[in-house]
Design a protein around this motif. Structure first.
Motif, PDB file in Angstrom:
ATOM      1  N   ALA A  38       5.821  -8.073  -8.956  1.00 17.63           N
ATOM      2  CA  ALA A  38       6.550  -7.118  -8.119  1.00 17.63           C
ATOM      3  C   ALA A  38       5.931  -5.721  -8.162  1.00 17.63           C
ATOM      4  N   ILE A  39       5.030  -5.478  -9.112  1.00 20.72           N
ATOM      5  CA  ILE A  39       4.470  -4.132  -9.291  1.00 20.72           C
ATOM      6  C   ILE A  39       3.666  -3.695  -8.072  1.00 20.72           C
ATOM      7  N   LEU A  40       2.706  -4.503  -7.668  1.00 20.08           N
ATOM      8  CA  LEU A  40       1.876  -4.151  -6.514  1.00 20.08           C
ATOM      9  C   LEU A  40       2.722  -4.044  -5.249  1.00 20.08           C
ATOM     10  N   LEU A  41       3.689  -4.924  -5.106  1.00 25.83           N
ATOM     11  CA  LEU A  41       4.564  -4.884  -3.933  1.00 25.83           C
ATOM     12  C   LEU A  41       5.320  -3.560  -3.873  1.00 25.83           C
ATOM     13  N   MET A  42       5.826  -3.124  -5.017  1.00 28.47           N
ATOM     14  CA  MET A  42       6.550  -1.855  -5.060  1.00 28.47           C
ATOM     15  C   MET A  42       5.635  -0.694  -4.701  1.00 28.47           C
ATOM     16  N   GLN A  43       4.416  -0.723  -5.199  1.00 23.62           N
ATOM     17  CA  GLN A  43       3.470   0.352  -4.900  1.00 23.62           C
ATOM     18  C   GLN A  43       3.149   0.413  -3.410  1.00 23.62           C
ATOM     19  N   ILE A  44       3.074  -0.739  -2.774  1.00 20.04           N
ATOM     20  CA  ILE A  44       2.774  -0.776  -1.340  1.00 20.04           C
ATOM     21  C   ILE A  44       3.904  -0.158  -0.525  1.00 20.04           C
ATOM     22  N   VAL A  45       5.136  -0.503  -0.853  1.00 19.78           N
ATOM     23  CA  VAL A  45       6.256  -0.096   0.002  1.00 19.78           C
ATOM     24  C   VAL A  45       6.735   1.329  -0.258  1.00 19.78           C
ATOM     25  N   PHE A  46       6.278   1.957  -1.328  1.00 20.48           N
ATOM     26  CA  PHE A  46       6.727   3.324  -1.596  1.00 20.48           C
ATOM     27  C   PHE A  46       6.268   4.300  -0.504  1.00 20.48           C
ATOM     28  N   ILE A  47       5.055   4.117   0.022  1.00 19.27           N
ATOM     29  CA  ILE A  47       4.534   5.042   1.033  1.00 19.27           C
ATOM     30  C   ILE A  47       5.352   4.998   2.326  1.00 19.27           C
ATOM     31  N   PRO A  48       5.585   3.820   2.920  1.00 22.33           N
ATOM     32  CA  PRO A  48       6.409   3.809   4.138  1.00 22.33           C
ATOM     33  C   PRO A  48       7.835   4.289   3.905  1.00 22.33           C
ATOM     34  N   PHE A  49       8.358   4.065   2.706  1.00 20.70           N
ATOM     35  CA  PHE A  49       9.698   4.566   2.436  1.00 20.70           C
ATOM     36  C   PHE A  49       9.710   6.089   2.360  1.00 20.70           C
ATOM     37  N   ALA A  50       8.611   6.683   1.897  1.00 16.11           N
ATOM     38  CA  ALA A  50       8.515   8.141   1.900  1.00 16.11           C
ATOM     39  C   ALA A  50       8.542   8.668   3.328  1.00 16.11           C
ATOM     40  N   MET A  51       7.824   7.996   4.215  1.00 17.86           N
ATOM     41  CA  MET A  51       7.833   8.392   5.621  1.00 17.86           C
ATOM     42  C   MET A  51       9.215   8.202   6.229  1.00 17.86           C
ATOM     43  N   ARG A  52       9.905   7.193   5.751  1.00 20.30           N
ATOM     44  CA  ARG A  52      11.269   6.965   6.231  1.00 20.30           C
ATOM     45  C   ARG A  52      12.169   8.135   5.849  1.00 20.30           C
TER      46      ARG A  52
END
Length: 269
Positions: free
Chosen positions: A94-108
């Motif tokens: 889940a670590i890499l997955l979390m790192q990937i989705v943090f950027i779009p959530f910041a834009m959100r």
């Protein structure tokens, strides 16, 4: 939904877990501005006060990025110790997955500033049209990437439309109200966040999970705000506004927030 069609339930679980922390962290950012942003813009639009709308938009964009960027970069840097501490090493996928989705959530998190303007100036049809296109894009990417790359493909497929939405919204709002996005402050805030992220990652990497988290988070906060001040992103007027935001935070966060702002105040002149 699509991930479960192609991959085992365990992989779906990792994917859902990876989304939980970023969504909770970033979606709390607009809460700082409370429910005042949209009503304020709507009120000024009714009065044809476009200059005030521009000012509200400018300030909202700056403050939301000041909160969203460090949360995203910090989340990427601390994804491994957070997952390890909360769930154990068996949840490492889940670590890499979390790192990937943090950027779009910041834009959100930043979307709140532009979407409030769009609704405030009575242009909801643009959101509907843009959203329809992005949904089609998301479905296509999911069907293309998930069979080949599983949960990572799903994370990328859902991230791309979210990342694409922000510049589209910004372009629309800038044309409508005649106010450009504060690009200079965006670059400086991103730089401050990256510097913070490097320090945070280094500390937790060399000090271990528990000690690393205990020291890296406060150190990261200090470095981040000190960098913002040194880059002249935060000034006296910003400090006053940030202090006002304290009242809109959940009671559990107010004391920590007040401590941080007091620390920042020592650098601002």
């Amino acid at each position: 939904m699509f991930l479960g069609m192609y991959r085992p339930i365990a992989e779906v679980g990792f994917y859902n877990m990876a989304y939980k922390i970023p969504s909770t962290a970033i979606e709390s950012v607009p809460f700082v501005l409370g429910g005042t942003l949209l009503p304020a813009i709507s009120e000024q639009f009714g009065r044809s006060e476009m200059e005030k709308i521009r000012a509200i938009y400018r300030y909202a964009a700056r403050y939301l990025m000041m909160l969203s960027f460090p949360l995203a970069i910090g989340g990427i840097a601390l994804a491994k110790p957070i997952i390890t501490l909360l769930y154990g090493t068996e949840y490492a996928p889940a670590i890499l997955l979390m790192q990937i989705v943090f950027i779009p959530f910041a834009m959100r998190g930043l979307m709140h500033s532009v979407s409030s303007v769009i609704y405030g100036i009575k242009e909801p049809s643009f959101v509907l049209k843009t959203g329809s296109v992005l949904i089609v894009l998301s479905i296509g990417l999911n069907l293309w990437l998930i069979p080949q790359y599983g949960a990572i493909g799903a994370a990328i497929a859902t991230s791309i439309p979210r990342m694409a939405a922000l510049p589209v919204y910004i372009r629309f709002v800038s044309k409508k109200i005649g106010e450009p996005w504060p690009l200079g402050d965006t670059i400086k805030t991103a730089l401050a966040s990256v510097i913070m992220g490097i320090v945070v990652f280094a500390l937790q990497h060399y000090l271990g999970v528990i000690l690393g988290l205990c020291l890296s988070i406060p150190a990261g906060i200090i470095i981040y705000f000190a960098t913002l001040v040194s880059l002249r992103v935060i000034g006296p007027e910003d400090l006053k506004m940030l202090k006002k935001m304290e009242k809109r935070l959940p009671s559990k966060l107010r004391r920590r927030y007040a401590t941080i702002i007091s620390l920042v105040a020592t650098f601002v002149r």
